[in-house]
Design a protein around this motif. Structure first.
Motif, PDB file in Angstrom:
ATOM      1  N   LEU A 215      -9.571  44.941  12.271  1.00 42.26           N
ATOM      2  CA  LEU A 215     -10.194  46.174  11.784  1.00 42.26           C
ATOM      3  C   LEU A 215      -9.166  47.311  11.681  1.00 42.26           C
ATOM      4  O   LEU A 215      -9.219  48.113  10.743  1.00 42.26           O
ATOM      5  CB  LEU A 215     -11.339  46.580  12.715  1.00 42.26           C
ATOM      6  CG  LEU A 215     -12.556  45.639  12.741  1.00 42.26           C
ATOM      7  CD1 LEU A 215     -13.555  46.111  13.784  1.00 42.26           C
ATOM      8  CD2 LEU A 215     -13.214  45.570  11.367  1.00 42.26           C
ATOM      9  N   GLN A 216      -8.244  47.346  12.626  1.00 40.90           N
ATOM     10  CA  GLN A 216      -7.208  48.378  12.588  1.00 40.90           C
ATOM     11  C   GLN A 216      -6.312  48.183  11.369  1.00 40.90           C
ATOM     12  O   GLN A 216      -5.927  49.159  10.701  1.00 40.90           O
ATOM     13  CB  GLN A 216      -6.387  48.344  13.876  1.00 40.90           C
ATOM     14  CG  GLN A 216      -5.384  49.483  13.980  1.00 40.90           C
ATOM     15  CD  GLN A 216      -4.659  49.486  15.308  1.00 40.90           C
ATOM     16  OE1 GLN A 216      -4.886  48.602  16.136  1.00 40.90           O
ATOM     17  NE2 GLN A 216      -3.787  50.457  15.503  1.00 40.90           N
ATOM     18  N   GLU A 217      -5.957  46.908  11.068  1.00 38.64           N
ATOM     19  CA  GLU A 217      -5.148  46.633   9.883  1.00 38.64           C
ATOM     20  C   GLU A 217      -5.881  47.041   8.604  1.00 38.64           C
ATOM     21  O   GLU A 217      -5.282  47.611   7.689  1.00 38.64           O
ATOM     22  CB  GLU A 217      -4.802  45.148   9.826  1.00 38.64           C
ATOM     23  CG  GLU A 217      -3.813  44.706  10.894  1.00 38.64           C
ATOM     24  CD  GLU A 217      -3.539  43.218  10.823  1.00 38.64           C
ATOM     25  OE1 GLU A 217      -4.097  42.562   9.908  1.00 38.64           O
ATOM     26  OE2 GLU A 217      -2.767  42.716  11.658  1.00 38.64           O
ATOM     27  N   MET A 218      -7.194  46.742   8.566  1.00 41.29           N
ATOM     28  CA  MET A 218      -7.972  47.132   7.398  1.00 41.29           C
ATOM     29  C   MET A 218      -7.992  48.652   7.243  1.00 41.29           C
ATOM     30  O   MET A 218      -7.880  49.170   6.116  1.00 41.29           O
ATOM     31  CB  MET A 218      -9.403  46.598   7.521  1.00 41.29           C
ATOM     32  CG  MET A 218      -9.533  45.106   7.336  1.00 41.29           C
ATOM     33  SD  MET A 218     -11.251  44.559   7.390  1.00 41.29           S
ATOM     34  CE  MET A 218     -11.935  45.423   5.984  1.00 41.29           C
ATOM     35  N   TYR A 219      -8.120  49.346   8.366  1.00 39.37           N
ATOM     36  CA  TYR A 219      -8.133  50.811   8.312  1.00 39.37           C
ATOM     37  C   TYR A 219      -6.789  51.352   7.853  1.00 39.37           C
ATOM     38  O   TYR A 219      -6.734  52.291   7.048  1.00 39.37           O
ATOM     39  CB  TYR A 219      -8.493  51.380   9.686  1.00 39.37           C
ATOM     40  CG  TYR A 219      -8.383  52.883   9.750  1.00 39.37           C
ATOM     41  CD1 TYR A 219      -9.328  53.688   9.120  1.00 39.37           C
ATOM     42  CD2 TYR A 219      -7.312  53.499  10.412  1.00 39.37           C
ATOM     43  CE1 TYR A 219      -9.226  55.079   9.156  1.00 39.37           C
ATOM     44  CE2 TYR A 219      -7.205  54.881  10.452  1.00 39.37           C
ATOM     45  CZ  TYR A 219      -8.166  55.656   9.824  1.00 39.37           C
ATOM     46  OH  TYR A 219      -8.059  57.023   9.856  1.00 39.37           O
ATOM     47  N   GLU A 220      -5.678  50.742   8.321  1.00 39.42           N
ATOM     48  CA  GLU A 220      -4.350  51.185   7.903  1.00 39.42           C
ATOM     49  C   GLU A 220      -4.152  50.947   6.417  1.00 39.42           C
ATOM     50  O   GLU A 220      -3.600  51.800   5.703  1.00 39.42           O
ATOM     51  CB  GLU A 220      -3.275  50.440   8.705  1.00 39.42           C
ATOM     52  CG  GLU A 220      -3.199  50.829  10.175  1.00 39.42           C
ATOM     53  CD  GLU A 220      -2.771  52.279  10.351  1.00 39.42           C
ATOM     54  OE1 GLU A 220      -2.048  52.798   9.475  1.00 39.42           O
ATOM     55  OE2 GLU A 220      -3.167  52.890  11.350  1.00 39.42           O
ATOM     56  N   GLU A 221      -4.608  49.781   5.927  1.00 43.29           N
ATOM     57  CA  GLU A 221      -4.501  49.498   4.495  1.00 43.29           C
ATOM     58  C   GLU A 221      -5.324  50.495   3.682  1.00 43.29           C
ATOM     59  O   GLU A 221      -4.876  50.967   2.628  1.00 43.29           O
ATOM     60  CB  GLU A 221      -4.969  48.069   4.207  1.00 43.29           C
ATOM     61  CG  GLU A 221      -4.041  47.003   4.747  1.00 43.29           C
ATOM     62  CD  GLU A 221      -4.556  45.604   4.474  1.00 43.29           C
ATOM     63  OE1 GLU A 221      -5.644  45.489   3.850  1.00 43.29           O
ATOM     64  OE2 GLU A 221      -3.890  44.634   4.869  1.00 43.29           O
TER      65      GLU A 221
END
Length: 264
Positions: A215-221
Motif C-alpha cells: 500500500l505504501q508503494e502504491m501511495y508513493e507511485e
C-alpha cells in the motif's frame, strides 16, 4: 490432507448448528405440531376426550367416534373448530410414539421450543441459524459454485476448440508435444481445488504481512504520478504564456510598423 479438508467442510455446518441447550438435534415436525396443540388446548388431551389417562388405543378410538358423531361440522357448523381439535388430539393419542411424547410433556412440561429461528406454523420448520453458520454456509456454497464455473469455462473452451476443423497432419512425437503445449496455451491449465476461494483466501492471508508495504508503494507511485502531472501542467502553462507573450509582441511590432508607414 485434501480428503480431511473436504470432510471438515461438509461436517462443520452441522457442528456449528448444534446447540447443547437445544438437545442433540433440532425439534422434529411432529414434535412442533404436538407442542402447538398442547399450547392451543386448555387442559389435557384426556380431559378434552373425557377419558382416563390409562385408556387403551381401542377406548380412545371408540370415544373419538362417539364425540365425532356429536360435534361433526355436518351436523353443527359452529363446532368445526372443536372438531378439528378433537381430530388432532385423536391423531396424537392413537399413535404410541406421539402419545409417549405427550406423556413426557405432562411429566416435565413444555420445553422452550419457540426459539429465535426460521419458523413456519404451516410447514413446521424450525432451524436455528447463527451468523457464523450462515457465513460459513455461504462461503462453502460460493466455493462449489466457483469450482463448477471454472470447469464449465474450461470445458467450453475445449469444446469450441474441438469444433474447429483443422487439416489432418502426420502425427509425430514432436508434433504431439507441440500440440499439447498449444492446447494448454489456448485452454489454460485444468481447474483444481487449489484455484477455489479457501485456497485463495489462504494465499491472501500469507501475503497480509506485505500488504502495508504494498500500500505504501502504491501511495508513493500515486504521489509521484500526481507530481509529474503537476509539473507537466506547469510546463504547459509556461509554454502557453510564452506563446501569448510572443504573439502580443508580434502584434505590437506590426502595429508600430503600420504607424511608421502612415507617418511617412
Amino acid at each position: 490432507m485434501l480428503r480431511w479438508f473436504l470432510l471438515l467442510v461438509i461436517g462443520l455446518p452441522a457442528l456449528l448448528a448444534w446447540d447443547p441447550a437445544d438437545g442433540d438435534i433440532p425439534w422434529q415436525p411432529e414434535e412442533i405440531a404436538l407442542f402447538e396443540l398442547v399450547d392451543e388446548i386448555n387442559g389435557t388431551f384426556y380431559e378434552l376426550m373425557d377419558i382416563s389417562r390409562n385408556a387403551t388405543t381401542k377406548e380412545v378410538k371408540t370415544k373419538y367416534k362417539e364425540l365425532a358423531m356429536v360435534i361433526h361440522p355436518d351436523k353443527n357448523p359452529d363446532t368445526e373448530a372443536e372438531f378439528k381439535q378433537l381430530a388432532a388430539v385423536y391423531n396424537m393419542l392413537k399413535d404410541k410414539r406421539t402419545r409417549a411424547m405427550y406423556e413426557r410433556i405432562l411429566e416435565e412440561g413444555l420445553p422452550d421450543w419457540r426459539m429465535p429461528a426460521m419458523y413456519d406454523r404451516k410447514v413446521q420448520i424450525v432451524r436455528h441459524i447463527g451468523l457464523l453458520e450462515g457465513m460459513f454456509t455461504l462461503f462453502v456454497l460460493a466455493t462449489f459454485i466457483q469450482y463448477g464455473m471454472h470447469w464449465a469455462a474450461y470445458l467450453e473452451r475445449k469444446m469450441n476448440k474441438q469444433a474447429e476443423k483443422k487439416p489432418k497432419a502426420k502425427k509425430t512425437k514432436k508434433a504431439e508435444a507441440e500440440k499439447e503445449d498449444d492446447d494448454e496455451s489456448i485452454l489454460g491449465p485444468k481447474p483444481t481445488v487449489y484455484d477455489t476461494l479457501p485456497f485463495q483466501v489462504y494465499e491472501l492471508c500469507k501475503q497480509a504481512p506485505t500488504l502495508p508495504g504494498y500500500l505504501q508503494e502504491m501511495y508513493e507511485e500515486y504521489r509521484q504520478r500526481k507530481e509529474e502531472e503537476r509539473k507537466e501542467q506547469e510546463e504547459l502553462e509556461e509554454e502557453r504564456k510564452e506563446y501569448e507573450e510572443k504573439k502580443l509582441e508580434k502584434q505590437k511590432r506590426k502595429a508600430s510598423g503600420v504607424r511608421t508607414a502612415g507617418e511617412s
